[in-house]
Enzyme design. Structure first.
Site, PDB file in Angstrom:
ATOM      1  N   ASN A   1       0.877  -1.162   0.000  1.00  0.00           N
ATOM      2  CA  ASN A   1       0.000   0.000   0.000  1.00  0.00           C
ATOM      3  C   ASN A   1       0.918   1.216   0.000  1.00  0.00           C
ATOM      4  OD1 ASN A   1      -1.712   2.071   0.533  1.00  0.00           O
ATOM      5  ND2 ASN A   1      -2.695   1.115   2.314  1.00  0.00           N
TER       6      ASN A   1
ATOM      7  N   ARG B   1      -2.403  -1.955  -3.572  1.00  0.00           N
ATOM      8  CA  ARG B   1      -3.585  -1.124  -3.397  1.00  0.00           C
ATOM      9  C   ARG B   1      -3.424   0.070  -4.336  1.00  0.00           C
ATOM     10  NH1 ARG B   1      -5.083   2.967   1.427  1.00  0.00           N
ATOM     11  NH2 ARG B   1      -7.106   3.569   0.607  1.00  0.00           N
TER      12      ARG B   1
ATOM     13  N   HIS C   1     -12.467   3.336  -0.302  1.00  0.00           N
ATOM     14  CA  HIS C   1     -12.544   2.368   0.804  1.00  0.00           C
ATOM     15  C   HIS C   1     -13.193   1.055   0.360  1.00  0.00           C
ATOM     16  CE1 HIS C   1     -12.401   5.534   4.265  1.00  0.00           C
ATOM     17  NE2 HIS C   1     -11.213   4.989   4.073  1.00  0.00           N
TER      18      HIS C   1
ATOM     19  N   LEU D   1     -15.108   4.054   9.781  1.00  0.00           N
ATOM     20  CA  LEU D   1     -14.783   5.279  10.508  1.00  0.00           C
ATOM     21  C   LEU D   1     -13.353   5.198  11.018  1.00  0.00           C
ATOM     22  CD1 LEU D   1     -18.082   5.414  12.626  1.00  0.00           C
ATOM     23  CD2 LEU D   1     -17.684   6.318  10.325  1.00  0.00           C
ATOM     24  N   GLY D   2     -12.426   5.645  10.199  1.00  0.00           N
ATOM     25  CA  GLY D   2     -11.024   5.709  10.607  1.00  0.00           C
ATOM     26  C   GLY D   2     -10.583   7.151  10.470  1.00  0.00           C
ATOM     27  N   ASN D   3      -9.320   7.344  10.175  1.00  0.00           N
ATOM     28  CA  ASN D   3      -8.845   8.689   9.892  1.00  0.00           C
ATOM     29  C   ASN D   3      -9.537   9.242   8.659  1.00  0.00           C
ATOM     30  OD1 ASN D   3      -7.240  10.661  10.886  1.00  0.00           O
ATOM     31  ND2 ASN D   3      -5.433   9.326  10.874  1.00  0.00           N
TER      32      ASN D   3
ATOM     33  N   ARG E   1     -10.126  15.993   7.129  1.00  0.00           N
ATOM     34  CA  ARG E   1     -10.881  16.395   5.933  1.00  0.00           C
ATOM     35  C   ARG E   1     -12.290  16.830   6.328  1.00  0.00           C
ATOM     36  NH1 ARG E   1      -9.868  11.003   2.622  1.00  0.00           N
ATOM     37  NH2 ARG E   1      -8.245  10.507   4.133  1.00  0.00           N
TER      38      ARG E   1
ATOM     39  N   ASP F   1      -7.034  12.929  16.440  1.00  0.00           N
ATOM     40  CA  ASP F   1      -7.122  11.623  17.087  1.00  0.00           C
ATOM     41  C   ASP F   1      -8.343  11.555  17.991  1.00  0.00           C
ATOM     42  OD1 ASP F   1      -6.691   9.350  18.859  1.00  0.00           O
ATOM     43  OD2 ASP F   1      -4.698   9.271  17.950  1.00  0.00           O
TER      44      ASP F   1
ATOM     45  N   ARG G   1      -9.257   9.480  20.172  1.00  0.00           N
ATOM     46  CA  ARG G   1      -9.006   9.165  21.593  1.00  0.00           C
ATOM     47  C   ARG G   1      -8.760  10.446  22.387  1.00  0.00           C
ATOM     48  NH1 ARG G   1      -4.992   4.564  19.686  1.00  0.00           N
ATOM     49  NH2 ARG G   1      -4.722   6.248  18.210  1.00  0.00           N
TER      50      ARG G   1
ATOM     51  N   GLY H   1     -10.782   2.373  12.780  1.00  0.00           N
ATOM     52  CA  GLY H   1     -10.237   2.629  14.118  1.00  0.00           C
ATOM     53  C   GLY H   1     -11.274   3.157  15.089  1.00  0.00           C
ATOM     54  N   ILE H   2     -12.111   4.089  14.657  1.00  0.00           N
ATOM     55  CA  ILE H   2     -13.121   4.669  15.548  1.00  0.00           C
ATOM     56  C   ILE H   2     -14.295   3.705  15.710  1.00  0.00           C
ATOM     57  CG2 ILE H   2     -14.730   6.591  15.838  1.00  0.00           C
ATOM     58  CD1 ILE H   2     -12.695   8.314  14.222  1.00  0.00           C
TER      59      ILE H   2
ATOM     60  N   ASN I   1     -13.325   0.771  17.928  1.00  0.00           N
ATOM     61  CA  ASN I   1     -12.805   1.001  19.280  1.00  0.00           C
ATOM     62  C   ASN I   1     -13.598   1.934  20.173  1.00  0.00           C
ATOM     63  OD1 ASN I   1     -10.275  -0.560  19.189  1.00  0.00           O
ATOM     64  ND2 ASN I   1      -9.814   0.816  17.486  1.00  0.00           N
TER      65      ASN I   1
ATOM     66  N   GLU J   1      -8.207  -4.789   5.207  1.00  0.00           N
ATOM     67  CA  GLU J   1      -8.067  -4.451   3.788  1.00  0.00           C
ATOM     68  C   GLU J   1      -6.950  -5.247   3.129  1.00  0.00           C
ATOM     69  OE1 GLU J   1      -8.842   0.114   3.276  1.00  0.00           O
ATOM     70  OE2 GLU J   1      -8.322  -0.308   5.346  1.00  0.00           O
TER      71      GLU J   1
HETATM   72  P1  ADP Z   1      -6.798   5.003   8.930  1.00  0.00           P
HETATM   73  O1  ADP Z   1      -7.911   5.626   8.161  1.00  0.00           O
HETATM   74  O2  ADP Z   1      -5.588   5.874   9.014  1.00  0.00           O
HETATM   75  O3  ADP Z   1      -6.529   3.552   8.624  1.00  0.00           O
HETATM   76  P2  ADP Z   1      -7.771   3.944  11.457  1.00  0.00           P
HETATM   77  O4  ADP Z   1      -8.826   3.072  10.915  1.00  0.00           O
HETATM   78  O5  ADP Z   1      -6.563   3.328  12.063  1.00  0.00           O
HETATM   79  O6  ADP Z   1      -7.348   5.067  10.430  1.00  0.00           O
HETATM   80  O7  ADP Z   1      -8.472   4.872  12.569  1.00  0.00           O
HETATM   81  C1  ADP Z   1      -7.789   5.884  13.215  1.00  0.00           C
HETATM   82  C2  ADP Z   1      -8.758   6.582  14.159  1.00  0.00           C
HETATM   83  O8  ADP Z   1      -9.280   5.626  15.083  1.00  0.00           O
HETATM   84  C3  ADP Z   1      -8.110   7.694  14.957  1.00  0.00           C
HETATM   85  O9  ADP Z   1      -8.962   8.807  14.972  1.00  0.00           O
HETATM   86  C4  ADP Z   1      -8.040   7.085  16.347  1.00  0.00           C
HETATM   87  O10 ADP Z   1      -8.101   8.074  17.312  1.00  0.00           O
HETATM   88  C5  ADP Z   1      -9.265   6.224  16.391  1.00  0.00           C
HETATM   89  N1  ADP Z   1      -9.190   5.258  17.495  1.00  0.00           N
HETATM   90  C6  ADP Z   1      -8.351   4.212  17.639  1.00  0.00           C
HETATM   91  N2  ADP Z   1      -8.557   3.615  18.854  1.00  0.00           N
HETATM   92  C7  ADP Z   1      -9.531   4.308  19.483  1.00  0.00           C
HETATM   93  C8  ADP Z   1     -10.210   4.197  20.740  1.00  0.00           C
HETATM   94  N3  ADP Z   1      -9.899   3.236  21.612  1.00  0.00           N
HETATM   95  N4  ADP Z   1     -11.170   5.092  21.028  1.00  0.00           N
HETATM   96  C9  ADP Z   1     -11.488   6.068  20.179  1.00  0.00           C
HETATM   97  N5  ADP Z   1     -10.904   6.225  18.977  1.00  0.00           N
HETATM   98  C10 ADP Z   1      -9.944   5.360  18.612  1.00  0.00           C
END
Ligand code: ADP
Length: 585
Positions: A7, A63, A152, A181-183, A213, A253, A255, A301-302, A305, A359
């Protein structure tokens, strides 16, 4: 098969050597700040490829962010494919050149290995035009490629597949809203296995609020910003300084934002609320697009988690059948081992699922699928039957149209055993026009199903979704007129999904199973054509036969007695891109 997945982003390179069957990761890593190295991508890739070759990969999967309209599936890379990826550079000026650098470096370091491009956009390639089109002049849209491509794709395909496996139902029976829901973040409406809407558009800037974004923004605001700041500064503002980071004034972030919000930080609180609100809004909209929803998936990530974000997003969705169980949500931690955690309340009619995305594994599976030579497919001609418009009625509607207790009378037997064309006919009344004398097929069924062609649809002035038999939930309304009464149906009008009826023995010969999508070629006539997206239906009482409607038959200039050849069937992975192996460029 051992697959090296690369990637290659604009500033970082992620890589894995992964076993495409079991998913075991043999090597994995990230090289950051590639753009600051003297030798750029080539230097970083040289090191990665040296390390990866120790694990003796058998193919390389890349990718590739943008496949434009040229690719509706992953593709085995050759000079033509590489050129087509190059042609998409204007659509992804930062990403596609980096992807090409990865392809070139891998080809040089590992000559002789099959290389496969897996596109973020390909999963969305079957989106209907009404979802793909922006409302700007068509010539301009086509000249500049201004349409919704969506991104995605590998993630949405992966989690949808995992959800279907968990639910024990084929994807072709499910309406799913998948929220990655990630970055970067996007929502996708997956209707019976096909992406029919997604929130990222021509670029990955549209839709949800993301780490940095902005997502949806009034184009008027963009014009205003361009006027004030200039195009370049606006680009940087909307891509890198907006989203969660921009609204919170802190960072991207989640978190950190959740921690700060708990301490009372206004910006963090607003960012979280705007983020959740936007996702909720899309879930509602996509449920409307599909006429209902069977499962909502949260991933990334979001999504995977943050229990509090999941609760904010999924609260008050009972009207869609979505209701979460608070403690199940609080405890949900999907992993590669568990993959899916169901957080729905027991009485919810739609499932809320937290799904671990992968992925890289999806890319590895598609790569393995394309890098493996095709199994020969049975050389068995498939008779093609052309269905004119017709309808199936339920008992209640039969009573209303033809009088209480009326029975269908056999006009003639039709090819599928037990089915018949009835003497009875019905008139269809649409908002624009009517079509009289439409044949009823018997016997009666549990649900009304009115099957018309696209041409009929325009005549009637309705918008009928493409559906497999029996899948009429959320389909188009229509008025039926019979000799004894008129019935207003709130749903039931569809454009039939092309399909093949076959027995289990036929299926075995062809190497396919119920629910697979195959390609059937019609050759030797005046208008040769390959039909894609042909659904396989298997039952021991069926007779081998492909069913298409009159528009489809006319497109290939087919008449009675026509036959087709099955030219591609899935290799069993079920990942949609893989099913379209030959649909490529
Ligand atoms: P990418 O799009 O870069 O692959 P990810 O899918 O890894 O991103 O997601 C990153 C996001 O997930 C960040 O905003 C991070 O803060 C959030 N995240 C990861 N762990 C947690 C958690 N335990 N609680 C809240 N948000 C989280």
């Amino acid at each position: 098969m051992r697959i090296l997945v690369i990637n290659c982003g604009s500033s970082s390179i992620k890589y894995q050597v992964v076993d495409s069957e079991g998913g075991e990761v043999l090597l994995g890593g990230v090289t950051e700040r590639v753009d600051t190295l003297a030798g750029g991508h080539a230097e970083a890739l040289a090191g990665i490829l040296k390390e990866a070759s120790k694990h003796e990969p058998q193919a390389v999967g890349h990718r590739v962010v943008h496949g434009g309209l040229a690719f509706s599936a992953a593709a085995l890379i050759d000079a033509t494919v590489e050129e087509a990826i190059r042609n998409c550079i204007p659509l992804a000026p930062l990403h596609n050149p980096a992807n090409l650098a990865g392809i070139q470096a891998a080809r040089e370091a590992l000559p002789g290995l099959p290389q496969v491009a897996v596109f973020d956009t390909a999963f969305h390639a079957r989106m209907p035009n009404r979802a793909r089109s922006y409302a700007i002049p068509r010539e301009l849209a086509s000249e500049h490629g201004i349409v919704r491509y969506g991104f995605h794709g590998s993630s949405h395909a992966c989690v949808a597949e995992r959800a279907a496996t968990y639910l024990g139902r084929p994807l072709s029976e499910l309406r799913i809203v998948s929220c990655h829901l990630g970055n970067g973040a996007s929502v996708c409406a997956i209707e019976y296995g096909t992406s029919v809407e997604t929130s990222m558009g021509m670029t990955p800037l549209e839709g949800l609020v993301m780490g940095t974004r902005c997502g949806d923004l009034d184009p008027g605001a963009v014009l205003k910003l361009c006027g004030t700041l200039g195009v370049e500064e606006t680009d940087s503002l909307l891509n890198r300084k907006s989203g969660l980071a921009g609204v919170s004034g802190l960072g991207n972030d989640m978190r950190d934002l959740e921690a700060k919000a708990a301490e009372g930080h206004d910006g963090a609180r607003l960012a979280i609320k705007v983020f959740a609100h936007r996702v909720r809004k899309y879930i509602g909209a996509y449920a409307a697009v599909m006429g209902g929803v069977d499962a909502v998936i949260l991933t990334g990530g979001i999504g995977q988690n943050s229990a509090s974000m999941r609760q904010r997003i999924l609260q008050r969705l009972e009207f869609l059948g979505v209701k979460i169980e608070i403690f199940a949500n609080n405890d949900a931690r999907p992993s590669e081992a568990t993959q899916v955690v169901d957080i729905s309340a027991p009485n919810a009619s739609a499932r809320a699922l937290v799904v671990a995305t992968n992925e890289e594994l999806t890319i590895a599976r598609e790569t393995s699928c394309l890098a493996t030579p095709d199994e020969p497919i049975a050389d068995l001609a498939i008779p093609i039957a052309i269905s004119g418009r017709h309808l199936h009625l339920d008992r209640e509607t039969m009573d209303l149209l033809f009088g209480k207790g009326a029975e269908l009378e056999v006009y003639r037997e039709i090819s599928q055993p037990g089915q018949f064309a009835a003497k009875q006919k019905v008139n269809l009344v649409g908002p624009r026009n009517r079509i009289d004398g439409v044949r009823v097929l018997g016997p009666l069924r549990p649900k009304n199903q009115i099957e018309v062609s696209r041409t009929d649809e325009y005549k009637l002035g309705v918008d009928a979704p493409i559906r497999g038999s029996g899948k009429v939930e959320g389909s188009a309304p229509i008025v039926l007129e019979g000799p004894m009464g008129t019935v207003e149906l709130s749903e039931g009008l569809v454009c039939a999904r092309r399909h093949i009826h076959m027995t289990p023995e036929d299926a075995e010969q062809f190497g396919v199973k119920a629910g697979d999508e195959v390609e059937v070629a019609v050759n030797g006539g005046p208008r040769d054509l390959t039909f894609g997206d042909v659904l396989v239906r298997v039952k021991s009482s069926y007779l081998l036969e492909m069913h298409i409607d009159t528009d489809e038959a006319n497109a290939a200039e087919l008449s009675k007695g026509a036959e087709g050849d099955l030219i591609y069937s899935p290799a069993g992975s079920g990942v949609r891109g893989c099913l379209q192996k030959h649909a490529g460029s």
